[in-house]
Design an enzyme around this catalytic site. Structure first.
Site, short mmCIF file in Angstrom:
data_model
loop_
_atom_site.label_atom_id
_atom_site.label_comp_id
_atom_site.label_asym_id
_atom_site.label_seq_id
_atom_site.Cartn_x
_atom_site.Cartn_y
_atom_site.Cartn_z
N CYS A 112 11.89 13.94 -29.81
CA CYS A 112 11.53 13.50 -28.36
C CYS A 112 11.75 14.41 -27.01
CB CYS A 112 12.74 12.55 -28.14
SG CYS A 112 12.95 11.02 -29.24
N HIS A 249 13.76 12.33 -20.27
CA HIS A 249 13.67 11.49 -21.60
C HIS A 249 14.01 10.35 -21.35
CE1 HIS A 249 12.37 10.27 -25.21
NE2 HIS A 249 13.99 10.26 -25.43
N ASN A 279 10.82 3.74 -25.43
CA ASN A 279 11.69 5.03 -26.27
C ASN A 279 9.83 5.40 -26.74
OD1 ASN A 279 12.35 8.09 -26.90
ND2 ASN A 279 14.14 7.23 -27.77
#
Ligand SMILES: CC(C)(COP(=O)(O)OP(=O)(O)OC[C@H]1O[C@@H](n2cnc3c(N)ncnc32)[C@H](O)[C@@H]1OP(=O)(O)O)[C@@H](O)C(=O)NCCC(=O)NCCS
Length: 322
Positions: A112, A249, A279
């Site tokens: 990520c 994020h 996500n």
């Protein structure tokens, strides 16, 4: 001295929307639990489009926005952990699909945090003087590695791509980028690869899926997110008042809420689109930056911080004047 800036951005998400109510039919969960614990309402799931296709569609938009021809790009870096194949890399598939010249093109794996890593590498390669214009992409099809029998993970992950064209600038715009890794925490968030075979004739192997210790990852995220923001403030000339927006994020709304409280910044300064996308790993940051620009949360001249964390464990961030 060579400086760098964002020339343009673009993003793409698949059409198929999977709601919390759709997931209620697959695992023992419910809309109220998912919304209150994660902030997610819907997520996009690919149907027939692999990572390179999502990346290609985001790249076309970023090139258009930057008013740059694909033939003028001399570097492609794609952040992904879900490439179409182990090889060739998504970046090499894109080089062909975009009809770029014979240029440098490779993928980066930092989960990520991948987009921040890719941006860091591209920024430094341009600053070296050897490259001029880079296409930096975060693209993922995480749902192909998500176990839809595991309620701990299947409510979180989704598919998307975000792209950015960066190039040389007269004055500093991409001010500072920091990236970190701590490999001893790898077990908190992991996807096993195909294991070594017992012997070379073993025919079939179990398909790997994402595994996560959610509470521990939550603690890690809420500690490093404010830490990175403070580092970027301390190591540049900007104060928190100068920063228009923090684009973090999009892993969990509660992670962003808690970080805002720790940083003592109003929640309006924290960009959020997790409710509609979930996500999307390396795609999350460039998708969020592109949406922040499209929805007028960021305009030319604004200073923003972007920050990410993820498997590895990895984390990092950037201070950028758009
Ligand atoms: C995953 C996460 C949402 C779980 O939220 P949480 O408040 O920590 O919840 P817990 O893991 O403590 O679980 C609480 C209970 O909810 C249950 N639960 C887990 N997922 C559930 C779901 N989808 N629906 C309903 N219940 C669920 C658990 O089994 C547990 O039940 P138990 O108390 O009977 O054992 C949260 O830990 C998180 O977001 N962590 C970070 C994950 C992340 O960001 N990963 C990517 C990083 S890049």
């Amino acid at each position: 001295m060579i400086h760098t800036k964002i020339l343009g951005t673009g993003s793409y998400v698949p059409n198929q929307i999977v709601s919390n109510f759709d997931l209620e039919k697959l695992v023992d969960t419910n809309d109220e639990w998912i919304q209150s614990r994660t902030g997610i309402i819907n997520r996009r799931v690919t149907r027939g489009e692999n990572t390179s296709e999502l990346a290609y569609k985001a790249a076309i938009k970023a090139l258009e926005d930057a008013q740059v021809n694909a033939q003028d790009i001399d570097l492609i870096i794609v952040a992904t952990v879900t490439g179409d194949y182990p090889f060739p890399a998504v970046a090499q598939i894109l080089q062909r699909r975009l009809n770029c010249n014979t240029i440098t093109a490779f993928d980066v794996n930092a989960a990520c945090t991948g987009f921040i890593y890719a941006l860091n590498v591209a920024d430094k390669m341009i600053r070296s003087g050897s490259y001029h214009k880079a296409l930096v992409i975060g693209a993922e099809t995480l749902t192909k590695y998500t176990d839809y029998e595991d309620r701990n993970t299947c409510v979180l992950f989704a598919d998307a791509a975000g792209a950015m064209v960066i190039g040389k600038a007269e004055t500093p715009h991409i001010e500072k980028i920091v990236t970190y890794a701590k490999g001893d925490l790898e077990g908190l968030l992991k996807m096993e690869g195909y294991p070594l075979k017992e012997n070379f004739k073993t025919p079939k192997q179990k398909r790997p899926f994402i595994e996560m210790q959610g509470t521990e990852v939550f603690k890690f995220a809420t500690s490093v997110l404010p830490e990175v923001v403070n580092t970027l403030i301390n190591e540049t000339e900007y104060t928190m008042e100068d920063v228009s927006l923090i684009v973090a994020h999009q892993a969990n709304k509660r992670i962003i809420d808690k970080s805002a409280r720790v940083l003592k910044v109003p929640i309006e300064k924290m960009f959020m689109n997790i409710d509609q996308y979930g996500n999307t790993s390396a795609a999350s940051v460039p998708l969020a930056i592109d949406e922040a620009i499209r929805h007028h949360h960021l305009k030319r001249g604004d200073v923003f911080i972007t920050v990410a964390f993820g498997a590895g464990l990895t984390w990092g961030g950037a201070m950028i004047r758009y």
